[in-house]
Structures are given as C-alpha cells and as structure tokens.
Design a protein around this motif. Structure first.
Motif, PDB file in Angstrom:
ATOM      1  N   GLY A  89       4.022   0.030   7.055  1.00 18.10           N
ATOM      2  CA  GLY A  89       3.300  -1.075   6.429  1.00 18.10           C
ATOM      3  C   GLY A  89       1.822  -0.917   6.687  1.00 18.10           C
ATOM      4  N   GLY A  90       1.017  -0.991   5.633  1.00 12.94           N
ATOM      5  CA  GLY A  90      -0.430  -0.862   5.801  1.00 12.94           C
ATOM      6  C   GLY A  90      -0.934   0.548   5.594  1.00 12.94           C
ATOM      7  N   TRP A  91      -2.064   0.882   6.260  1.00 13.71           N
ATOM      8  CA  TRP A  91      -2.681   2.196   6.213  1.00 13.71           C
ATOM      9  C   TRP A  91      -3.144   2.603   4.818  1.00 13.71           C
ATOM     10  CZ3 TRP A  91      -4.209   3.793  10.726  1.00 13.71           C
ATOM     11  CH2 TRP A  91      -3.500   3.393  11.872  1.00 13.71           C
ATOM     12  N   GLY A  92      -3.372   1.652   3.936  1.00 10.22           N
ATOM     13  CA  GLY A  92      -3.855   1.971   2.599  1.00 10.22           C
ATOM     14  C   GLY A  92      -2.777   2.440   1.647  1.00 10.22           C
ATOM     15  N   VAL A  93      -1.523   2.465   2.115  1.00  9.27           N
ATOM     16  CA  VAL A  93      -0.412   2.833   1.242  1.00  9.27           C
ATOM     17  C   VAL A  93      -0.258   1.748   0.173  1.00  9.27           C
ATOM     18  CG1 VAL A  93       2.094   3.145   1.149  1.00  9.27           C
ATOM     19  CG2 VAL A  93       0.762   4.203   2.982  1.00  9.27           C
ATOM     20  N   GLY A  94      -0.056   2.163  -1.069  1.00 10.55           N
ATOM     21  CA  GLY A  94       0.023   1.210  -2.168  1.00 10.55           C
ATOM     22  C   GLY A  94      -1.331   0.759  -2.670  1.00 10.55           C
ATOM     23  N   LYS A 108       1.814  10.161   6.048  1.00 11.05           N
ATOM     24  CA  LYS A 108       1.474  10.750   7.342  1.00 11.05           C
ATOM     25  C   LYS A 108       2.359  10.144   8.439  1.00 11.05           C
ATOM     26  CE  LYS A 108      -3.388  11.613   6.244  1.00 11.05           C
ATOM     27  NZ  LYS A 108      -4.807  11.359   6.646  1.00 11.05           N
ATOM     28  N   GLY A 109       2.804  11.001   9.338  1.00 15.58           N
ATOM     29  CA  GLY A 109       3.637  10.527  10.435  1.00 15.58           C
ATOM     30  C   GLY A 109       2.943   9.494  11.304  1.00 15.58           C
ATOM     31  N   ASP A 110       1.621   9.556  11.380  1.00 14.09           N
ATOM     32  CA  ASP A 110       0.860   8.587  12.181  1.00 14.09           C
ATOM     33  C   ASP A 110       0.997   7.169  11.658  1.00 14.09           C
ATOM     34  OD1 ASP A 110      -0.052  10.557  13.876  1.00 14.09           O
ATOM     35  OD2 ASP A 110      -1.964  10.821  12.840  1.00 14.09           O
ATOM     36  N   TRP A 111       1.390   7.025  10.395  1.00 14.49           N
ATOM     37  CA  TRP A 111       1.502   5.694   9.795  1.00 14.49           C
ATOM     38  C   TRP A 111       2.853   5.044  10.054  1.00 14.49           C
ATOM     39  CZ3 TRP A 111      -0.404   7.464   4.273  1.00 14.49           C
ATOM     40  CH2 TRP A 111      -1.757   7.852   4.362  1.00 14.49           C
ATOM     41  N   SER A 271      -4.041  -6.106   9.995  1.00 15.53           N
ATOM     42  CA  SER A 271      -2.685  -5.548  10.091  1.00 15.53           C
ATOM     43  C   SER A 271      -2.579  -4.182   9.423  1.00 15.53           C
ATOM     44  CB  SER A 271      -1.685  -6.504   9.435  1.00 15.53           C
ATOM     45  OG  SER A 271      -1.997  -6.706   8.068  1.00 15.53           O
ATOM     46  N   VAL A 272      -3.670  -3.716   8.807  1.00 13.53           N
ATOM     47  CA  VAL A 272      -3.615  -2.466   8.037  1.00 13.53           C
ATOM     48  C   VAL A 272      -3.641  -1.246   8.939  1.00 13.53           C
ATOM     49  CG1 VAL A 272      -4.779  -1.070   6.280  1.00 13.53           C
ATOM     50  CG2 VAL A 272      -4.652  -3.551   6.017  1.00 13.53           C
ATOM     51  N   THR A 273      -4.545  -1.240   9.924  1.00 12.84           N
ATOM     52  CA  THR A 273      -4.691  -0.059  10.779  1.00 12.84           C
ATOM     53  C   THR A 273      -4.424  -0.407  12.246  1.00 12.84           C
ATOM     54  OG1 THR A 273      -7.082  -0.448  10.944  1.00 12.84           O
ATOM     55  CG2 THR A 273      -6.326   1.041   9.212  1.00 12.84           C
ATOM     56  N   PRO A 275      -3.219  -0.121  15.780  1.00 12.08           N
ATOM     57  CA  PRO A 275      -2.830   1.082  16.534  1.00 12.08           C
ATOM     58  C   PRO A 275      -1.336   1.104  16.864  1.00 12.08           C
ATOM     59  CG  PRO A 275      -4.835   0.120  17.433  1.00 12.08           C
ATOM     60  CD  PRO A 275      -4.286  -0.868  16.444  1.00 12.08           C
ATOM     61  N   PHE A 276      -0.799   2.308  17.001  1.00 11.36           N
ATOM     62  CA  PHE A 276       0.637   2.502  17.196  1.00 11.36           C
ATOM     63  C   PHE A 276       1.201   1.694  18.368  1.00 11.36           C
ATOM     64  CE2 PHE A 276       4.343   4.881  18.798  1.00 11.36           C
ATOM     65  CZ  PHE A 276       5.132   4.911  17.658  1.00 11.36           C
ATOM     66  N   PRO A 277       0.579   1.698  19.557  1.00  9.75           N
ATOM     67  CA  PRO A 277       1.160   0.925  20.662  1.00  9.75           C
ATOM     68  C   PRO A 277       1.268  -0.567  20.341  1.00  9.75           C
ATOM     69  CG  PRO A 277      -0.457   2.489  21.497  1.00  9.75           C
ATOM     70  CD  PRO A 277      -0.588   2.479  20.004  1.00  9.75           C
ATOM     71  N   LYS A 278       0.254  -1.118  19.691  1.00 11.65           N
ATOM     72  CA  LYS A 278       0.310  -2.542  19.351  1.00 11.65           C
ATOM     73  C   LYS A 278       1.332  -2.793  18.252  1.00 11.65           C
ATOM     74  CE  LYS A 278      -2.559  -6.615  18.723  1.00 11.65           C
ATOM     75  NZ  LYS A 278      -3.937  -7.149  18.694  1.00 11.65           N
ATOM     76  N   ARG A 279       1.499  -1.844  17.332  1.00  7.57           N
ATOM     77  CA  ARG A 279       2.531  -1.994  16.302  1.00  7.57           C
ATOM     78  C   ARG A 279       3.914  -2.114  16.958  1.00  7.57           C
ATOM     79  NH1 ARG A 279       1.651  -1.193  10.880  1.00  7.57           N
ATOM     80  NH2 ARG A 279      -0.538  -0.826  10.428  1.00  7.57           N
ATOM     81  N   LEU A 280       4.195  -1.227  17.900  1.00 10.47           N
ATOM     82  CA  LEU A 280       5.494  -1.271  18.571  1.00 10.47           C
ATOM     83  C   LEU A 280       5.674  -2.590  19.312  1.00 10.47           C
ATOM     84  CD1 LEU A 280       5.915   2.339  20.034  1.00 10.47           C
ATOM     85  CD2 LEU A 280       7.020   1.348  18.024  1.00 10.47           C
TER      86      LEU A 280
END
Length: 329
Positions: A89-94, A108-111, A271-273, A275-280
């Motif tokens: 969700g996010g990262w400019g996808v869509g 990208k796997g980072d997303w 909510s777009v970018t 960071p991975f730790p906060k997403r988890l």
C-alpha cells in the motif's frame, strides 16, 4: 507470454479514459518482485485516479490501484520467494507505477510487507491503505499523550474508509468518538461502529475564527481545508489533531492562535512512504486492536469489472466503509 486482465487509464485530448485491456508481463514497469494479484481495494484516491476528477495519475498510460494483495510469482529480492503472500500500500503505486487493478503486478521488494499474521488477503485489503492510515492516526494521538479521559475525539469523513476504521479503533481503545458526517442518515451506522455522538459536518464549513469554544481533546481529519481550520480552533489546550487527507482541499485558512495560545499540535500523517519497521508495527497494532468481525460488516466486495462504477460512487460520496476488489471477478 500469457496475458492477464488490467484496468488501464490513458490520456486523451479531453481528459482521460479508463478501459479494460489484456496485457503481458513485459508491458509492466521495472521491479524485482512479480505478484499474482488476488485482491485490491477502492480508496478515495483510487476513485479520483479512475474518474480523472483529481490529478492523481502522474504517468500515462497507467494501471491504478494503490493497494495490492497476492502471491509472489517470481523474485530477485532475497526477502521474498515464489508462493509468499504479500501486501502493498502506498509508495506511489497506482499513481506513478502500475498498481493493483490488474491480475499481475511488478513492484520493488522494498515496498512490500509479508501478509500480516492472522490476515487473509481479502482481510488485508479490507484494511488497506485507509485502515493503515487510520491506525497511524490513532498511534499519533497516543504518541502525543491524548488519553480517553481527556475528552471526545472528533473523526471527520466518518462514513469513509479512513473515518470508519478510525472510529472502530478509537472506540475499542476506550475513547469517546464524535463522528462528523454530511450524511446524517448514516447516524445509526456510525453508532454501530462505536461513535458516541454524531456531528453535522456543516458545522465545520463556516468562516474560521482564530479561536472557538474548546470542544475536542483530539481529532482525526481526512478532509482538510476549512474543516481542518475550524477543528484546530476548537481543540482543547494541549490537544492534538492527526491530519491525513484533503478531500475538501489543500488550503488551510487558519492562524497561529491555536498553536501558540492553546498549545495545539497538528500532526501530519504520511502513509505513502512509511518506513518498513513502522509499517510492521502498524500492522501488528491492527491485528491486535481492530475488530475484524465488525470490519467485515462494513466491507463490500466487488469485482474488477465494477471498479469504474464504484470509482464514480466513491468520489460522489455514495459509498461507506471499505470496498474490497476481487481481481479475478
């Protein structure tokens, strides 16, 4: 190469056109993880992207859909392998990168994050970016020290995706929630989510005073503009507002008065970018604090073919709760 179905938005001389096409993987944008998409969701931003009623899409032609859930087909990212269940969700996808309204996506796997424990793909999309944003807002209020005993929390756009999930989360955590809506006929629906009072959104669409009567210990706002400015003028001393949307507009016709005379804090939610730790951590909170049975009662599932129609409805304010898209229907 095997073809898959996608909703493609193209630029035209008079605006843009959304149409269903058969695509192949070699037409997708670069990325190191390819996903067989099973579900996506409809957010207000998706509605604007599909209808062209807002400048969401930055590159044409584009497959919209800011949410993705599915299984990895192939990956050159060591964190993911074929068969893994993933969510995005996010990262400019869509918006600038092909999104979730297609049976295959390359990103990208980072997303990505692994499908959160305890969630099915359709459950994760019932949460989606909207629910994820709601949780970020609630966490922001907590981080600012806003406690249930300090007073009511106002939630704007309360019948929408962000607002409805925010009400559920706040109510479960013991807060008294005032739900603001321009659809007063939704009062019973909102009380069913946990709202203790209903406020006509028209109250916040009036000329803004530097300071008004203090009413709210905090707020979750997805509207922006005059609404947000009025809310800021009504926050109690040392209260906080988590702002995550701009449905009414990007402007903010306020003054410094709430900030320097009452110590009000305005917290922007990105909510777009995230960071991975906060997403988890945010997904872990959702798994713990969100009543999934109640979420299911406010979730509608549609097929990919229904997306253009639902996009018109969501922009017109005719939907409520969450809309999951089953990509293979």
């Amino acid at each position: 190469m095997k073809k898959f179905r996608a909703l493609l938005v193209s630029k035209t001389e008079t605006g843009q056109r959304a149409e269903f096409v058969d695509w192949t993987e070699d037409q997708l944008m670069p990325g190191n993880v390819t996903i067989r998409v099973s579900h996506s969701s409809m957010n207000y931003k998706d509605g604007l992207a599909v209808t062209g009623k807002g400048p969401i899409i930055r590159q044409f032609p584009l497959i919209p859909g800011i949410d993705i859930a599915g299984k990895v087909i192939s990956s050159s990212d060591a964190r993911y392998k074929a068969g893994d269940d993933v969510v995005l969700g996010g990262w400019g996808v869509g918006e600038g990168h092909h999104g979730g309204f297609a049976q295959v996506a390359r990103v990208k796997g980072d997303w990505l994050v692994p499908l959160p424990k305890g969630f099915k793909p359709e459950d994760a999309m019932a949460v989606g970016v909207a629910g994820f944003t709601s949780m970020l807002c609630v966490m922001a209020l907590e981080e600012q020290g806003v406690k249930p005993e300090q007073g009511d929390i106002l939630v704007t756009g309360s019948a929408g995706g962000v607002g409805s999930v925010a009400i559920m989360l706040l109510a479960k955590l013991g807060y008294k929630v005032a739900a603001s809506t321009r659809r007063m006929n939704e009062a019973d629906f909102l009380r069913g989510l946990g709202a203790t009072s209903i406020v006509d959104a028209a109250e916040f669409n009036t000329p803004v005073k530097p300071l008004a009567k203090a009413r709210w210990a905090g707020a979750v706002d997805s509207v922006g503009s005059v609404t947000l400015a009025n809310i800021l003028s009504q926050i109690v001393p040392e209260g906080s507002v988590a702002a995550c949307g701009l449905a009414q507009g990007m402007d903010l016709p306020t003054s410094v008065a709430p900030f320097i005379l009452r110590g009000v804090r305005l917290i922007g939610i990105n909510s777009v970018t995230t960071p991975f730790p906060k997403r988890l951590a945010t997904w872990e909170r959702l798994a713990r604090d969100l009543d999934m049975a109640k979420l299911h009662t406010l979730t509608t599932t549609v097929g990919l073919s229904d997306v253009p129609r639902v996009a018109e409805d969501i922009v017109a304010g005719k939907t409520r709760g969450r809309v999951v898209v089953d990509i293979n229907k």
